[in-house]
Design a protein around this motif. Sequence first.
Motif: not given
Length: 335
Positions: A218-222, A262-268
Amino acid sequence: MELSSVVCICILLSVTLVVAPVSGTELTSNTTEWVWEGESVSLDCTTQVENGTFLWKVNGDSLPASDRYYISKNEANTNSTLIISPIFRNDTGSFICEVSNTTVNETSNAVNISVAKPPDSLSIGCSAASLTGGVQLTCSWIGGDPAADIELSFNGTIDKGKNEVNRSVNLDNDVQQPEFICQGNQVGKTSKCNITLERPLSTSHDNNAVTSATEGENIKLTVSLTSQNSLTPEYAWVRLSTDTVNITSDGKYKVESSSSGSTLHISSATGSESGTYECRARNIIGTTTFKFNVEVKSKGSGGLSGGAIAGIVIGVLAGVALIGVGVFFLVKKLK
């Protein structure tokens, strides 16, 4: 020719001009007409009457007894001071002092004092609250009686009112003056505050940084905002490619936003998620773009994992053991 006698009778009229004597007794105050309830007021009565007796009056009546009234005079009996502390609203009135001795009785000029209820806060307040599609600016100085006069100045325009003034500013407005100013006046008492609004800023963000991940992670961009007065912006996440793609919370992607970031979560993540992403934060002052460079590696790239290395080591050791056993039986057979 006989001359007739002319008798001339002259009458001298004495006219006495009566002029009212000018009082040599003067009353002054340490404050203007209006004063806030709870403050102290000092009235000073000065006279030219010798050995005079002072009498203080309010609204034509002798000053009532009160432990809030302090009266003093100098040794020469030419000055008397009245201090009212604290002053209450029922102390509103017209004050005079009378000075008399055995031959003279003088009355001072009147000093009018009006007591106001102060606002709930001694200082006017400025605030900027985010609204959907904009912001509401507020100048507030409430609770006073009489009500305070309020001015809200922003972007070259002034709004006026009593107690509180609000202005809604839309995101589409062209803002040339980022400072918003509040000014208040309540019975001559003034207060001022101001806020310089900023576009969204982040001193910690690096647009050139690369976020690396392996497929399946998982990727988290904040984005974390650091500007003090940036307001709550509107956030828009996009992925840059041949065609810019807008990102919303849907399946693989999840966006979480607040006033501070703000945070963008990208799963798998998969290799197809590699690329450049942007978070565009916008308020009434302007828009700031924050970039994220994402690199997703396949599981077979980037070296061996710890488990793979352990497996290789075990295999090598097993191979060495088998060779040792073979040599043992070979040597035994030769004997």
